[in-house]
Design an enzyme around this catalytic site. Structure first.
Site, PDB file in Angstrom:
ATOM      1  N   ASP A 176       9.710  -0.659  -2.694  1.00  0.00           N
ATOM      2  CA  ASP A 176       8.262  -0.520  -2.784  1.00  0.00           C
ATOM      3  C   ASP A 176       7.812   0.319  -1.585  1.00  0.00           C
ATOM      4  O   ASP A 176       8.617   0.738  -0.754  1.00  0.00           O
ATOM      5  CB  ASP A 176       7.585  -1.892  -2.818  1.00  0.00           C
ATOM      6  CG  ASP A 176       6.238  -1.845  -3.534  1.00  0.00           C
ATOM      7  OD1 ASP A 176       5.623  -0.755  -3.609  1.00  0.00           O
ATOM      8  OD2 ASP A 176       5.775  -2.904  -4.011  1.00  0.00           O
ATOM      9  N   GLU A 186      -3.921  -5.684  -4.587  1.00  0.00           N
ATOM     10  CA  GLU A 186      -2.999  -6.154  -3.551  1.00  0.00           C
ATOM     11  C   GLU A 186      -3.728  -7.027  -2.533  1.00  0.00           C
ATOM     12  O   GLU A 186      -4.569  -7.856  -2.902  1.00  0.00           O
ATOM     13  CB  GLU A 186      -2.261  -4.961  -2.934  1.00  0.00           C
ATOM     14  CG  GLU A 186      -1.443  -4.204  -3.976  1.00  0.00           C
ATOM     15  CD  GLU A 186      -0.495  -3.191  -3.389  1.00  0.00           C
ATOM     16  OE1 GLU A 186       0.051  -3.420  -2.301  1.00  0.00           O
ATOM     17  OE2 GLU A 186      -0.282  -2.144  -4.037  1.00  0.00           O
TER      18      GLU A 186
END
Length: 749
Positions: free
Chosen positions: A291, A505
């Site tokens: 990521d 997020e």
């Protein structure tokens, strides 16, 4: 403890889809892939293991930059205009193919998580938690197929989707990106999206799917994004892994790694996670991508690695094949720095050439399977036609997701309703109905997606004799109380469109499930006039607690996207008899977390109302699978075939047959979940899990016998004591299956 009858992890989890685990295996690398690996220099191999941002490669200097870094992948679009994206992609790809030594195309990746949410004019589908509410894998596949078409014509080949993380904690800012808290339901939808993204065209996958974030990301101990997760192996194997395995079994060849830590080790540094479990036990044979800047996070977030060189060594040796390192102003963590460090590690023997070759083979094989060696280019002439696809499907899916939470008879609104007040912060907000990851990481900015707001939908659908009035209010401000009160007193019905603004997020982490004070005051103000007040929740999680005490009816609309207006309006006016069911548990507040339908017992020590200690009442506000209708359905005559299952055949498919009758006076569609459980065993079993489901549409008074594919595998567990690490086992003994109030038993022998 004896654990005979264990099923290899890959076979057990692949059985969720009634498919063989060998579906995850990839053929021996082709001659072309092997030849490229043999011909590449170390610098070229390390280039393949690098993912840069497209904005780091200016078109006027494309050949120079691409020859310098030789990136295996680019990410991020340089424009929201789809025609510009297609042109730029072709210019960069042409330079990569024609101006670099071996001419290996880059694979272009992007997060297209609910439609191609990066492009102006593209249809925005409901976010995944809304898709979960449909319990409809076919719809998930159709949406993914349309998304992949818009990606390919604009020259993007790799989708960082679907999310296989379960919805375990609604405080987490990425809750809405998951499909469900239930492993079986989530597995079906993850696999469905993979199939849609990877639909074959001209002999290759139109786009490559990425199953993310492997694994355990969605249960941070304190509910905050990227904080430590602590998971016992029994839970990890039987609950967390199934949706990932489903995605791999369906054909996904790339996995993205969990940005957090698991049981004290950053996922990116865990060889046990990325090699022993992912590859050796699950049989995954594809490409692993990090990521965003997660080698750097080993230092600054987790406090695990001392420096970037150590973090790179840990990550590559753990099993990361490609590092996502787009320029982000992080000192040292750049493509140039990463490549230099990795070459140094190989030169000094800290990373073997075999590990490098393995990674590059995985990357090139993925490129081959998405057809980059045959056709890496965009199709500019098709862009305008393709990018606008999916409007009708967006309406259908959003409508199917609508979940009726409460209703005192106010809904559906009849033709006798002369006036409607529409208010609340999400009534006319395009940004709110889209959520995050929509033409921007944190949601809609200056570029607006195609959208019909809830206000517009109600205004369009209302009978000509009905007056629709709008009084806007804010997410966190309520400064026009008197105006709302006056308008509510004059209306026959108030529709308050409530919920959350967009986020993504960590920006979406929360410590409360209550609505903001301003919205609670809004509802109380309207309800206190005596006018029936309907709440429509537009949110990325179960947001709302005591507010339901003041609402005459309420609908969960999730984050419905482009077609929010017609979907909500059809439900309010009764053109849509709602069939959505909650894919998660709706707790009464954060004090109940984690409140899940598949928790281990007990859900409460005492009977309701008995306040003697010890007491633990976990009765949620709305249970998993909850969803009302404007009609009623009755279940009867349930049958299971076979009724007795040899333990060695635990991976075999079961059939649950049940008679379903529409006992009301309206036509309707309903989801039929089949739950399973076990009351006693060598270890605790979840209170209940989904073992199968289907949908059926019935006219008033109509009865239909529905045969539902089911599986005993969601009840497989790891036997043994507290720290057992064995294979999944469907233990011998008695299990129960239930549809509604009807139950039947199943014996495993």
């Amino acid at each position: 403890m004896e654990t005979s009858g264990g099923i290899a992890l890959a076979a057990a989890l692949a059985g969720y889809l009634s498919e063989s685990a060998v579906a995850t295996a990839r053929p021996t690398p082709s001659d072309r892939v092997t030849r490229f690996v043999d011909e590449m220099t170390l610098e070229e191999k390390v280039g393949q293991m690098t993912q840069m941002a497209a904005y780091e490669v200016p078109t006027e200097r494309a050949a120079e930059v691409l020859r310098k870094y030789k990136p295996g992948s680019l990410m991020y679009l340089t424009s929201k205009n789809p025609n510009e994206v297609a042109r730029t992609s072709n210019e960069l790809q042409k330079a990569m193919v024609e101006e670099t030594r071996l001419g290996v195309p880059f694979v272009y990746g992007i997060d297209s998580v609910h439609g191609n949410n990066n492009l102006e004019g593209a249809t925005i589908f409901p976010h995944n938690h809304g898709v979960g509410a449909t319990w409809n894998p076919d719809a998930a596949t159709e949406m993914a197929s349309i998304t992949s078409r818009t990606m390919r014509v604009t020259g993007t080949h790799w989708n960082f989707s679907p999310v296989a993380d379960l919805q375990r904690d609604p405080r987490w800012g990425r809750f809405y990106e998951g499909f469900s808290e239930d492993p079986f339901l989530a597995s079906q939808l993850v696999a469905a999206k993979v199939r849609g993204y990877e639909e074959k065209t001209n002999g290759y996958k139109r786009t490559g799917a990425t199953v993310k974030h492997f694994a355990g990301y969605s249960e941070p101990a304190n509910g905050n994004d990227r904080t430590a997760a602590l998971l016992p192996y029994r839970t990890f194997a039987s609950t967390i892994l199934p949706p990932f395995s489903a995605g791999f079994t369906a054909g996904a060849e790339t996995a993205m790694v969990n940005s957090g830590s698991l049981n004290g080790v950053p996922a990116h540094a865990s060889k046990e996670l990325l090699t022993d479990i992912l590859r050796d036990r699950l049989g995954f044979d594809g490409m692993v991508v990090s990521d965003w800047h997660d080698f750097y996070r080993m230092i600054k977030v987790h406090g695990y690695a001392e420096n970037l060189k150590e973090a790179t060594r840990l990550g590559i040796n753990a099993g990361v094949d490609m590092y996502m390192v787009p320029a982000a102003g992080i000192e040292g963590d750049t493509a140039e720095g990463y490549q230099r460090r990795l070459i140094e590690l190989v030169d000094e023997g800290s990373v073997t050439t075999e590990r490098i070759d393995e990674a590059v083979t995985n990357i090139l094989a993925f490129k081959e399977h998405v057809g980059l060696f045959e056709d890496p280019y965009a199709a500019p002439s098709e862009v305008d036609e393709v990018v606008s696809e999916g409007r009708e499907l967006a309406r259908e899916v959003a409508t199917e997701s609508m979940t009726l939470l409460t209703n005192d008879g106010t809904l559906p609104l009849g033709s006798d309703v002369g006036s409607i007040l529409v208010t609340g912060p999400s009534a006319d907000s395009v940004a709110n109905q889209m959520g995050g990851w929509t033409l921007g990481w944190q949601g809609v900015g200056d570029t607006k997606p195609p959208a019909v707001t809830v206000l517009e939908g109600i205004s369009d659908a209302a009978p000509a004799s009905t007056t629709v009035t709008h009084v806007p209010t804010g997410l966190r401000e309520f400064t026009n109380e008197e105006e709302v009160r006056t308008a509510a007193e004059s209306a026959d019905v108030v529709v308050a469109v409530l919920g959350e603004g967009p986020y993504a997020e960590e920006k979406g982490d929360t410590d409360t499930l209550e609505l903001p004070t301003a919205q609670r005051r809004l509802v109380e103000t309207a309800a206190n006039t005596g006018t029936p007040t309907v709440g429509v929740l537009v949110a990325g999680r179960p947001r709302g607690t005591t507010v339901f005490d003041h609402l005459s009816a309420s609908v969960m609309a999730y984050l419905p996207g482009t077609a929010a207006g017609p979907a909500v309006a059809a439900t309010l006016f009764g053109d849509n008899n709602p069939s959505g069911r909650l894919p998660f548990t709706w707790p009464t507040g954060t004090g109940q977390l984690l409140n899940l339908h598949n928790n281990y017992p007990p859900d409460q020590f005492n009977e309701a109302g008995d306040n003697r200690p010890p007491e633990s009442d976990q009765t949620p506000l709305f249970p998993f699978g909850h969803g009302l209708s404007y009609t009623d359905f009755e279940y009867a005559d349930m049958r299971i075939s076979p009724k007795k299952l040899p333990q060695r055949a635990a991976t075999d498919e079961l059939t649950v047959s049940v008679s379903v009758r529409n006992t009301g006076d309206r036509a309707g569609e309903t989801v039929i979940p089949v739950y399973g459980g076990r009351d006693h065993g060598q270890v605790l079993y979840p209170r209940k899990v989904v073992v199968g489901f289907d949908r059926v549409a019935l006219e008033p008074g109509e009865t239909e016998r529905v045969d539902i594919r089911a599986s005993i595998l969601p009840l497989a567990t790891v036997l043994g004591d507290v720290f057992a690490r064995g294979e999944l086992v469907v233990d011998t003994g008695e299990y129960w299956f239930a549809v509604g109030e009807v139950t039947e038993s199943l014996s495993v022998v």
